[in-house]
Each structure stands twice: as structure tokens, then as C-alpha cells.
Design a protein around this motif. Structure first.
Motif, PDB file in Angstrom:
ATOM      1  N   ALA A 131       0.885  -1.133   0.168  1.00 49.03           N
ATOM      2  CA  ALA A 131       0.119   0.173  -0.013  1.00 49.03           C
ATOM      3  C   ALA A 131       0.878   1.243  -0.184  1.00 49.03           C
ATOM      4  CB  ALA A 131      -0.937   0.009   1.164  1.00 49.03           C
ATOM      5  N   ALA A 132       1.835   1.206   0.918  1.00 48.48           N
ATOM      6  CA  ALA A 132       2.746   2.416   0.869  1.00 48.48           C
ATOM      7  C   ALA A 132       3.459   2.524  -0.703  1.00 48.48           C
ATOM      8  CB  ALA A 132       3.846   2.123   1.858  1.00 48.48           C
ATOM      9  N   LEU A 133       3.922   1.588  -0.954  1.00 51.11           N
ATOM     10  CA  LEU A 133       4.539   1.468  -2.382  1.00 51.11           C
ATOM     11  C   LEU A 133       3.691   1.989  -3.523  1.00 51.11           C
ATOM     12  CD1 LEU A 133       6.740  -1.855  -2.438  1.00 51.11           C
ATOM     13  CD2 LEU A 133       7.404   0.612  -2.232  1.00 51.11           C
ATOM     14  N   ALA A 134       2.364   1.717  -3.170  1.00 49.53           N
ATOM     15  CA  ALA A 134       1.415   2.388  -4.304  1.00 49.53           C
ATOM     16  C   ALA A 134       1.309   3.946  -4.048  1.00 49.53           C
ATOM     17  CB  ALA A 134       0.078   1.674  -4.036  1.00 49.53           C
ATOM     18  N   THR A 135       1.524   4.259  -2.737  1.00 48.12           N
ATOM     19  CA  THR A 135       1.303   5.682  -2.733  1.00 48.12           C
ATOM     20  C   THR A 135       2.310   6.482  -3.147  1.00 48.12           C
ATOM     21  OG1 THR A 135      -0.098   5.344  -0.745  1.00 48.12           O
ATOM     22  CG2 THR A 135       1.047   7.654  -0.835  1.00 48.12           C
ATOM     23  N   LEU A 136       3.705   5.901  -3.043  1.00 48.33           N
ATOM     24  CA  LEU A 136       4.893   6.321  -3.528  1.00 48.33           C
ATOM     25  C   LEU A 136       4.824   6.378  -5.132  1.00 48.33           C
ATOM     26  CD1 LEU A 136       7.886   7.651  -2.753  1.00 48.33           C
ATOM     27  CD2 LEU A 136       8.655   5.005  -2.867  1.00 48.33           C
ATOM     28  N   ALA A 137       4.457   5.320  -5.674  1.00 49.08           N
ATOM     29  CA  ALA A 137       4.274   5.148  -7.228  1.00 49.08           C
ATOM     30  C   ALA A 137       3.228   6.473  -7.702  1.00 49.08           C
ATOM     31  CB  ALA A 137       3.762   3.960  -7.592  1.00 49.08           C
ATOM     32  N   ASP A 138       2.182   6.589  -7.152  1.00 44.87           N
ATOM     33  CA  ASP A 138       1.423   7.848  -7.314  1.00 44.87           C
ATOM     34  C   ASP A 138       2.148   9.063  -7.421  1.00 44.87           C
ATOM     35  OD1 ASP A 138      -0.720   5.883  -7.863  1.00 44.87           O
ATOM     36  OD2 ASP A 138      -1.720   6.231  -6.009  1.00 44.87           O
ATOM     37  N   ALA A 139       2.725   9.374  -6.318  1.00 47.36           N
ATOM     38  CA  ALA A 139       3.521  10.553  -5.994  1.00 47.36           C
ATOM     39  C   ALA A 139       4.624  10.798  -7.317  1.00 47.36           C
ATOM     40  CB  ALA A 139       4.288  10.719  -4.923  1.00 47.36           C
ATOM     41  N   HIS A 140       5.584   9.688  -7.543  1.00 43.06           N
ATOM     42  CA  HIS A 140       6.321   9.607  -8.401  1.00 43.06           C
ATOM     43  C   HIS A 140       5.564   9.957 -10.035  1.00 43.06           C
ATOM     44  CE1 HIS A 140       9.156   7.812 -11.813  1.00 43.06           C
ATOM     45  NE2 HIS A 140       9.833   8.359 -11.026  1.00 43.06           N
ATOM     46  N   GLY A 141       4.666   9.188 -10.310  1.00 45.36           N
ATOM     47  CA  GLY A 141       3.752   9.495 -11.300  1.00 45.36           C
ATOM     48  C   GLY A 141       3.572  11.140 -11.539  1.00 45.36           C
ATOM     49  N   ALA A 142       2.997  11.372 -10.410  1.00 43.17           N
ATOM     50  CA  ALA A 142       2.632  12.986 -10.490  1.00 43.17           C
ATOM     51  C   ALA A 142       3.638  13.791 -10.747  1.00 43.17           C
ATOM     52  CB  ALA A 142       1.793  13.412  -9.054  1.00 43.17           C
ATOM     53  N   MET A 143       5.033  13.470 -10.387  1.00 41.81           N
ATOM     54  CA  MET A 143       5.982  14.282 -10.661  1.00 41.81           C
ATOM     55  C   MET A 143       6.448  14.369 -12.055  1.00 41.81           C
ATOM     56  SD  MET A 143       8.739  13.373  -7.324  1.00 41.81           S
ATOM     57  CE  MET A 143       9.842  14.638  -7.758  1.00 41.81           C
ATOM     58  N   ALA A 144       6.273  13.071 -12.583  1.00 44.23           N
ATOM     59  CA  ALA A 144       6.734  12.897 -14.157  1.00 44.23           C
ATOM     60  C   ALA A 144       5.617  13.508 -14.876  1.00 44.23           C
ATOM     61  CB  ALA A 144       6.532  11.471 -14.187  1.00 44.23           C
ATOM     62  N   ALA A 145       4.562  13.989 -14.354  1.00 48.18           N
ATOM     63  CA  ALA A 145       3.193  14.461 -15.336  1.00 48.18           C
ATOM     64  C   ALA A 145       3.144  16.054 -14.867  1.00 48.18           C
ATOM     65  CB  ALA A 145       2.030  13.736 -14.977  1.00 48.18           C
ATOM     66  N   ALA A 146       3.956  16.484 -14.097  1.00 53.34           N
ATOM     67  CA  ALA A 146       3.788  17.932 -13.543  1.00 53.34           C
ATOM     68  C   ALA A 146       4.182  18.819 -14.673  1.00 53.34           C
ATOM     69  CB  ALA A 146       4.784  18.255 -12.249  1.00 53.34           C
ATOM     70  N   ARG A 147       3.289  19.653 -14.844  1.00 54.95           N
ATOM     71  CA  ARG A 147       3.347  20.809 -16.046  1.00 54.95           C
ATOM     72  C   ARG A 147       3.944  22.046 -15.710  1.00 54.95           C
ATOM     73  NH1 ARG A 147      -2.775  19.993 -17.566  1.00 54.95           N
ATOM     74  NH2 ARG A 147      -2.538  20.060 -15.093  1.00 54.95           N
ATOM     75  N   ASN A 148       4.127  22.375 -14.227  1.00 54.06           N
ATOM     76  CA  ASN A 148       4.775  23.690 -13.900  1.00 54.06           C
ATOM     77  C   ASN A 148       5.226  23.440 -12.546  1.00 54.06           C
ATOM     78  OD1 ASN A 148       2.334  23.893 -11.868  1.00 54.06           O
ATOM     79  ND2 ASN A 148       1.041  24.241 -13.767  1.00 54.06           N
ATOM     80  N   VAL A 149       5.700  24.264 -11.947  1.00 56.90           N
ATOM     81  CA  VAL A 149       6.397  24.312 -10.529  1.00 56.90           C
ATOM     82  C   VAL A 149       5.354  24.020  -9.709  1.00 56.90           C
ATOM     83  CG1 VAL A 149       7.634  25.759  -9.084  1.00 56.90           C
ATOM     84  CG2 VAL A 149       8.134  26.085 -11.268  1.00 56.90           C
ATOM     85  N   ASP A 150       4.358  24.728  -9.699  1.00 59.52           N
ATOM     86  CA  ASP A 150       3.234  24.442  -8.490  1.00 59.52           C
ATOM     87  C   ASP A 150       2.972  23.001  -8.427  1.00 59.52           C
ATOM     88  OD1 ASP A 150       3.095  26.985  -7.567  1.00 59.52           O
ATOM     89  OD2 ASP A 150       1.492  27.392  -8.664  1.00 59.52           O
ATOM     90  N   GLU A 151       2.622  22.326  -9.516  1.00 55.09           N
ATOM     91  CA  GLU A 151       2.473  20.738 -10.004  1.00 55.09           C
ATOM     92  C   GLU A 151       3.569  19.877  -9.250  1.00 55.09           C
ATOM     93  OE1 GLU A 151       0.842  19.714 -13.439  1.00 55.09           O
ATOM     94  OE2 GLU A 151      -0.914  20.772 -13.271  1.00 55.09           O
ATOM     95  N   TRP A 152       4.863  20.383  -9.715  1.00 59.15           N
ATOM     96  CA  TRP A 152       5.916  19.665  -9.283  1.00 59.15           C
ATOM     97  C   TRP A 152       6.023  19.659  -7.728  1.00 59.15           C
ATOM     98  CZ3 TRP A 152       9.561  16.499 -11.175  1.00 59.15           C
ATOM     99  CH2 TRP A 152      10.853  16.253 -10.300  1.00 59.15           C
ATOM    100  N   VAL A 153       6.063  20.873  -7.048  1.00 60.59           N
ATOM    101  CA  VAL A 153       6.295  20.938  -5.661  1.00 60.59           C
ATOM    102  C   VAL A 153       5.295  20.125  -4.737  1.00 60.59           C
ATOM    103  CG1 VAL A 153       6.140  22.551  -3.759  1.00 60.59           C
ATOM    104  CG2 VAL A 153       7.269  23.290  -5.756  1.00 60.59           C
ATOM    105  N   ARG A 154       4.023  20.165  -5.370  1.00 60.42           N
ATOM    106  CA  ARG A 154       2.879  19.324  -4.703  1.00 60.42           C
ATOM    107  C   ARG A 154       3.141  17.999  -4.860  1.00 60.42           C
ATOM    108  NH1 ARG A 154      -0.677  23.324  -6.758  1.00 60.42           N
ATOM    109  NH2 ARG A 154      -1.162  21.921  -8.584  1.00 60.42           N
TER     110      ARG A 154
END
Length: 232
Positions: free
Chosen positions: A127-150
Motif C-alpha cells: 500500500a505504501a509503495l502504491a502511494t509512492l508510485a502515485d507521487a512519482h507519477g505525479a512528478m513525471a506528469a507535472a506541467r509547472n512548478v506548482d504541480e511539481w512541488v506538490r
């Protein structure tokens, strides 16, 4: 007293505690100095004695001041301040020189996060790895600084949550707001956050593969780069 009036008073004493606490942390009142008398502070903030005393009790509980008979309210020595109190840490982050504070926070991260990454790799909690994967995916998909920082913040908090040590999770929550400021400082240019993704991917891959030693090294390398950016 009505509920509405109670809420207003709580908000007032919180505001006074913040203003006085920030002034102490900024150095407006030196350690061992005595704060102005109650009447002066009441006039300065436009609050009642009840509100002021509640604010001072808050600062006392956080180690910033102490009251002494016939002396008044004295600022305590810096080593008595509870800088790991969530409020105090946030106040300090707002008044401290930004780069100097970022480096102090960085020292904490360098002591904790590499070992947390190793523990996360050893724990292998799905479950923790899935959460980490989601966060990593969000970093890869970030389109601007705000999205990246979150997403970056979610990633580092997820590492702490994945290490199977419940004592480290509150630490992440404690520094969450100040860490966000540091991450934003590091990602103030678009090319910086784009360049940082491979280092995060190395940490993620090592944790996912269960390689604790590699996870520690990858996080250490990531944080070394972070320090270099802060110092620049």
C-alpha cells in the motif's frame, strides 16, 4: 460566553501568539530580555488582558517565554525554544533568512531521509509503495512548478510513511509546510525541476526493488544535489 465569541477570542490569542512569537524568533526581543508590560502589549495589539494572557501561556508552553514574579515575562534562552513544535517551526521559517533556514532543514533531511529510504525498501509495504508510485507519477506528469512541488512533497512524505516506523511519520507531517517552501526554492526554474526527476526515479526504483543499500545511496545523492542548488 457564546461559541462565536469563544472562537473570536481563540483567533485573537492565536494572532497575538504568532506576532509575539515571530518577534522573539526574529530577534526583536533577545533571550533573557523582558517583554513590555501587560498594559503596553494590550494596547499594541488591541486585545483584552484575558486574550493576552492566553497568548503568553501559549508561548510559555512552546518554550519561548517564562513568567517570573516581580520580573514579568522573560524570553528564554534559544536552547529552550521548542523549534520542533509545528507552530514554532512555521513561525521560524517565516522570519529566518530563507537560505540559512533551508540549509538547516536540509541538514535534518540528510540525517533522516536516506535511512528512511533504506527502511522503506526493506519494509516492502504494498500500500505504501502504491502511494509512492502515485507521487512519482505525479512528478513525471507535472506541467509547472506548482504541480511539481506538490508532487515532490508527496513523494518525500510517502518515503517516510513507507519505512514502517510510525515515529517518522509525524516528523514528516511536522516539517511538511517548511519542506514545501524549500522544494519551491529549489524548483523556481522550470529546468531545475525537470532535471530532478531522474534522481527521484532512482530512489523510487531502489525502494520498489527492495534494495535498501541502493535506496540509501540514491536518496543521499538526491539530497546532495538539493544542497548544491540551495547553496547556489
Amino acid at each position: 460566553m457564546s461559541t462565536g465569541r469563544t472562537a473570536i477570542q481563540q483567533d485573537l490569542h492565536g494572532t497575538v501568539a504568532y506576532e509575539l512569537g515571530s518577534a522573539i524568533l526574529r530577534g526583536d526581543y533577545a533571550p533573557a530580555s523582558v517583554l513590555p508590560r501587560e498594559a503596553e502589549l494590550m494596547g499594541a495589539f488591541g486585545v483584552s488582558r484575558t486574550v493576552l494572557r492566553e497568548a503568553l501561556r501559549t508561548l510559555t508552553s512552546k518554550g519561548l517565554v517564562e513568567s517570573r514574579p516581580r520580573v514579568g515575562t522573560r524570553v528564554r534562552a534559544r536552547d529552550a525554544w521548542n523549534l520542533l513544535d509545528a507552530d514554532v517551526l512555521q513561525w521560524y521559517a517565516r522570519v529566518a533568512p530563507p537560505v540559512a533556514f533551508a540549509l538547516k532543514l536540509q541538514e535534518m533531511r540528510e540525517m533522516i531521509e536516506p535511512f528512511a529510504a533504506g527502511l522503506a525498501a526493506s519494509a516492502r509495504d504494498e500500500a505504501a509503495l502504491a502511494t509512492l508510485a502515485d507521487a512519482h507519477g505525479a512528478m513525471a506528469a507535472a506541467r509547472n512548478v506548482d504541480e511539481w512541488v506538490r508532487a515532490d512533497l508527496r513523494f518525500h512524505l510517502a518515503v517516510l510513511a513507507a519505512c514502517d516506523n510510525e515515529l517518522l511519520v509525524p516528523l514528516g507531517t511536522l516539517i511538511e509546510r517548511t519542506l514545501e517552501g524549500q522544494l519551491r526554492l529549489n524548483a523556481k526554474r522550470a529546468d531545475v525541476y525537470n532535471a530532478a526527476l531522474p534522481a527521484h526515479t532512482a530512489v523510487y526504483d531502489a525502494i520498489r526493488r527492495g534494495n535498501a543499500a541502493l535506496a540509501r545511496r540514491a536518496m543521499t545523492k538526491l539530497l546532495t544535489t538539493t544542497r548544491e542548488r540551495i547553496e547556489q
